[in-house]
Design a protein around this motif. Structure first.
Motif, mmCIF file in Angstrom:
data_model
loop_
_atom_site.group_PDB
_atom_site.id
_atom_site.type_symbol
_atom_site.label_atom_id
_atom_site.label_comp_id
_atom_site.label_asym_id
_atom_site.label_seq_id
_atom_site.Cartn_x
_atom_site.Cartn_y
_atom_site.Cartn_z
ATOM 1 N N VAL A 1 0.855 -1.170 0.000
ATOM 2 C CA VAL A 1 0.000 0.000 0.000
ATOM 3 C C VAL A 1 0.899 1.230 0.000
ATOM 4 N N LEU A 2 0.618 2.136 -0.934
ATOM 5 C CA LEU A 2 1.394 3.366 -1.043
ATOM 6 C C LEU A 2 0.508 4.573 -0.781
ATOM 7 N N ARG A 3 1.110 5.631 -0.300
ATOM 8 C CA ARG A 3 0.444 6.923 -0.183
ATOM 9 C C ARG A 3 1.213 7.885 -1.087
ATOM 10 N N PRO A 4 0.645 9.036 -1.426
ATOM 11 C CA PRO A 4 1.349 9.929 -2.347
ATOM 12 C C PRO A 4 2.773 10.270 -1.886
ATOM 13 N N LEU A 5 3.716 10.058 -2.769
ATOM 14 C CA LEU A 5 5.130 10.342 -2.514
ATOM 15 C C LEU A 5 5.345 11.808 -2.157
ATOM 16 N N ASN A 6 4.582 12.693 -2.781
ATOM 17 C CA ASN A 6 4.808 14.119 -2.607
ATOM 18 C C ASN A 6 4.027 14.732 -1.446
ATOM 19 N N ARG A 14 4.995 5.208 2.767
ATOM 20 C CA ARG A 14 5.943 5.442 1.674
ATOM 21 C C ARG A 14 5.180 5.639 0.381
ATOM 22 N N GLY A 15 5.793 6.339 -0.549
ATOM 23 C CA GLY A 15 5.137 6.673 -1.798
ATOM 24 C C GLY A 15 5.626 5.887 -2.990
ATOM 25 N N LEU A 27 9.873 -3.862 -11.274
ATOM 26 C CA LEU A 27 8.937 -2.808 -11.640
ATOM 27 C C LEU A 27 8.854 -1.810 -10.496
ATOM 28 N N GLY A 28 9.214 -0.566 -10.766
ATOM 29 C CA GLY A 28 9.067 0.500 -9.789
ATOM 30 C C GLY A 28 7.660 1.051 -9.873
ATOM 31 N N VAL A 29 6.992 1.154 -8.733
ATOM 32 C CA VAL A 29 5.630 1.686 -8.663
ATOM 33 C C VAL A 29 5.656 2.898 -7.749
ATOM 34 N N VAL A 30 5.121 4.007 -8.231
ATOM 35 C CA VAL A 30 5.102 5.236 -7.438
ATOM 36 C C VAL A 30 3.696 5.827 -7.449
ATOM 37 N N ASN A 31 3.239 6.285 -6.293
ATOM 38 C CA ASN A 31 1.965 6.974 -6.159
ATOM 39 C C ASN A 31 2.276 8.449 -5.937
ATOM 40 N N ILE A 32 1.608 9.294 -6.694
ATOM 41 C CA ILE A 32 1.847 10.725 -6.615
ATOM 42 C C ILE A 32 0.498 11.443 -6.658
ATOM 43 N N LEU A 48 8.683 13.131 -8.540
ATOM 44 C CA LEU A 48 8.888 12.033 -9.492
ATOM 45 C C LEU A 48 10.320 12.019 -10.017
ATOM 46 N N GLU A 49 10.841 13.181 -10.342
ATOM 47 C CA GLU A 49 12.214 13.265 -10.857
ATOM 48 C C GLU A 49 13.208 12.694 -9.844
ATOM 49 N N ARG A 50 13.058 13.077 -8.569
ATOM 50 C CA ARG A 50 13.957 12.562 -7.527
ATOM 51 C C ARG A 50 13.855 11.035 -7.423
ATOM 52 N N GLN A 51 12.621 10.514 -7.482
ATOM 53 C CA GLN A 51 12.440 9.067 -7.363
ATOM 54 C C GLN A 51 13.066 8.340 -8.546
#
Length: 174
Positions: A1-6, A14-15, A27-32, A48-51
């Protein structure tokens, strides 16, 4: 489970995360979150750029929680060639705009909702409608709606780090 990275590192959770297949594909998965959906979040593109700079993965999927299709498409194009999929969420209504953008980015403005279909975004409408009719009325605990269960989803086909296809999937009463 992810929450928004930003949302910021000061908040719990964690995002972003990495999923690994049995074949060793990472596979990298990011929530924003977009600024229109959650006012006060840090700028989504910067996060997103930092990630992306921090990761060594085979492909990246972005789950973008945002109100504005313009904001979603703008970010998807800005990330072209560096991510495999940009999947929008927030409105709970599955959109028809599934397509592969230049650079091999699978895109949809909203994947849709998972939950009961007989109300307002999965909730019984009684309390929400009362609040619409009287803005000073207390927002009571929300009750789940009745009706068939729906699952809004997409299927993304990848070749290496790029998408070759995206299809809408929809199930009722599964």
């Amino acid at each position: 489970v992810l929450r928004p990275l930003n949302l910021g590192s000061e908040l719990p959770g964690r995002g972003a995360g990495i999923l690994s297949s049995s074949a060793g594909v990472r596979l990298g998965v990011v929530n924003i979150a977009g600024t229109s959906a959650i006012p006060g979040v840090h700028p989504p593109l910067e996060a997103l750029e930092r990630q992306l700079e921090d990761w060594d993965v085979d492909a990246v999927l972005v789950d973008f929680h945002g109100e504005s299709v313009f904001e979603k498409l703008g970010l998807a194009y800005a990330l072209s060639g560096r991510i495999a999929a940009f999947l929008g969420t927030h409105t709970h209504v599955q959109t028809l705009d599934t397509r592969v953008l230049p650079g091999g980015v699978a895109y949809v403005s909203d994947v849709g909702m998972t939950g009961p279909s007989g109300g307002m975004q999965g909730y019984d409408p009684a309390g929400l409608v009362a609040r619409f009719l009287n803005s000073s009325a207390p927002l009571l605990p929300l009750e789940l709606a009745g009706g068939e269960v729906e699952l809004g989803a997409v299927l993304v086909t990848l070749e290496g780090s790029v998408a070759t296809e995206i299809k809408r999937l929809e199930w009722l009463d599964f």
